[in-house]
Design a protein around this motif. Structure first.
Motif: not given
Ligand SMILES: Cc1cc2nc3c(=O)[nH]c(=O)nc-3n(C[C@H](O)[C@H](O)[C@H](O)COP(=O)(O)O)c2cc1C
Length: 220
Positions: A32-34, A36, A88, A171-174, A208, A210
């Motif tokens: 899994r990767h973000s 966009r 975004q 996933p986003m918090l921006g 990724s 980590r």
């Protein structure tokens, strides 16, 4: 099919069936990767139902399950969310954007829903009283923070399950929370845990990197 025998009635309604096409949790975690950038391939109602039912299997303290979801597929709403998310592009491009939020007011107003049905009437009543006492003694801010912590467990489940089921996520918090709340009609007292763009990725995202276990963990 031990899993299906033990599945909840809700899960069975989605006619969920294990096939070899799904990734194991370990495989999903490793790949899994973000992402966009998304292909213009819709996510079906059945696929969403499965993702949300499996995400709802996440555990929470007292089984309170304070997470709530808003699934957005309407392009005009996604465009508005994109503006609230500092432009975004994955917000406008992904076929689905899911807002996860924690709503402690809703959870507190419906405590009977989450108390285990196998308890006796007396035990159910005393458990509800304990929960009312426990959370009633907290400030609304402390309650909201606590619920957001629980909803983050569901967020982790969603990201991993989506990958396992063949989807990519970002996933986003921006974003500006108050603007997103206004667009989606999320209660002002709720906390938005994240927005998640979801669909079939047009690329694999970044490789990724980590921490090693040795960096994050001490064994005693
Ligand atoms: C809660 C949360 C919020 C995030 N917010 C954003 C965001 O607003 N925009 C973005 O491009 N990536 C965002 N990310 C993605 C992270 O940058 C990313 O998960 C991290 O760099 C690890 O990369 P990976 O997801 O590809 O493994 C967020 C991730 C999480 C878990």
């Amino acid at each position: 099919m031990l899993f299906l025998e033990n599945a909840s009635a809700a899960l069975l309604t989605a006619e969920y069936a294990i096939t070899n096409e799904r990734l194991s949790a370990a495989h999903a975690a490793m790949t899994r990767h973000s992402v966009r950038s998304y292909l213009d391939i819709p996510v079906t109602d059945d696929e969403l139902q499965t993702l949300l039912e499996l995400t709802g299997r996440a555990p929470s303290a007292f089984n309170l399950q304070p997470w709530r979801f808003i699934v957005v597929r309407d392009q005009a709403i996604k465009n508005a969310l994109k503006e609230a998310a500092y432009g975004q592009k994955q917000v406008g491009e992904a076929p689905v954007v899911i807002a996860i939020y924690a709503d402690m007011d809703d959870a507190m107003a419906n405590l009977a829903e989450v108390v285990h049905p196998d308890l006796t009437t007396e035990k159910r009543a005393s458990t509800i009283a304990m929960l009312e006492n426990n959370f009633g003694g907290m400030t609304p801010e402390a309650r909201a923070n606590w619920a957001n912590g629980q909803a983050n467990i569901a967020l982790g489940y969603l990201l991993l399950i989506a990958k396992s089921e063949g989807f990519d996520t970002s996933p986003m918090l921006g974003f500006e929370p108050d603007r997103v709340k206004a667009i989606l009609g999320i209660p002002t007292g709720a906390t938005i845990t994240a927005m998640v763009a979801l669909g079939r990725g047009a690329d694999d995202g970044f490789r990724s990197h980590r921490h090693a276990v040795e960096r994050t963990t001490r064994f005693r």
